[in-house]
Write a protein that holds these residues in place. Structure first.
Motif: not given
Length: 280
Positions: A190-193, A70-75, A214-218, A139-145
């Motif tokens: 909300r890992y990217e396919a 449930g936490e992995r898919e939370r937007s 993240d700790r829920w693991l991609s 991804g959406r935000f992590s591309r900056l990192q």
């Protein structure tokens, strides 16, 4: 939890750990018998593995996995609505900076203290090999990192590039993927396919994959050679990228220490080129 405790497991229990992480979390939602078959061990070995993780029973272990799903898919929207229930948001007023200082510093501390030593060491080793080409994407935000990491690696070792934006440029770069490449992938919930598909393909071509997640693991963790989990606790509905930046800085420091004089020489050449071409 599994990765940080893997060193204390028996041989059979490590097989269960690998079977679980290879198809996480689906494998753990199967029966004891099916998970045992996946790992090639007995049912009691699976139960001992679960006990080693601190769970009193297999059903308790599975309930934890379901909570993680449930936490992995939370937007961000779901996080916002569940925590505010439609009420006007109270930001804490003047205390917001103090709250942020507590939450973000704890997220950074928990992340850095929880990084598996072997995984971190292997990531530094892979990024330090001069013959390796480093490619990074996020991804959406992590591309900056991912760009932040690459900009540092460009200066201290070279042969580092961020995955381009256009399909043609991406295809050009990825078509050359091979065993001398290291792909540093940033993938958060909300890992990217497309990212999973790309990681699977470069892994199939014998490139190495370092995953920051993240700790829920991609899902990419199933094919990654190295997994660096991050606690992304935040003061807003959006997962924090502050601990992700901290992990990037640890990697940069590790590579600089590993390369020693080579890093200094590269930085000198970089500075000279910047001055020569008027780029400072």
């Amino acid at each position: 939890m599994v990765r940080t405790r893997e060193g204390g497991l028996s041989t059979g229990e490590r097989r269960v750990a690998r079977a679980l992480l290879a198809d996480y979390p689906t494998a753990g939602l199967e029966t004891v018998r099916l998970l045992a078959e996946r790992a090639g061990v007995s049912g009691p070995t699976v139960l001992r593995f679960v006990s080693r993780l601190g769970f009193e029973s297999y059903p308790a272990f599975q309930r934890r996995l379901l909570d993680e799903l449930g936490e992995r898919e939370r937007s961000p929207l779901q996080a916002y609505t569940s925590s505010h229930s439609g009420e006007p948001r109270d930001t804490g007023g003047a205390d917001l900076p103090g709250t942020a200082a507590r939450v973000l510093s704890e997220a950074v501390r928990t992340t850095l203290e929880g990084l598996p030593a072997f995984e971190l060491g292997e990531a530094v080793r892979l990024l330090s090999e001069p013959e390796h080409r480093i490619v990074s994407w996020g991804g959406r935000f992590s591309r900056l990192q991912s760009h932040y990491l690459v900009l540092h690696l460009m200066q201290i070792r070279g042969r580092a590039v961020a995955l381009p934006d256009t399909p043609v440029e991406r295809a050009d770069l990825l078509s050359e993927a091979g065993r001398k490449d290291v792909f540093v992938v940033f993938d958060f919930r909300r890992y990217e396919a497309w990212s999973l598909k790309a990681a699977e393909e470069v892994s199939r071509r014998e490139a190495k994959v370092v995953l920051v997640t993240d700790r829920w693991l991609s899902p990419i963790s199933a094919v990654a050679d190295v997994v660096l989990p991050v606690h992304v606790d935040s003061v807003s509905a959006y997962d924090s990228q502050v601990p992700v930046t901290a992990v990037c800085e640890v990697l940069v420091a590790g590579v600089m220490d590993s390369l020693e004089g080579l890093a200094e020489g590269r930085m000198r050449r970089f500075e000279e080129a910047s001055r020569t071409f008027g780029l400072l």
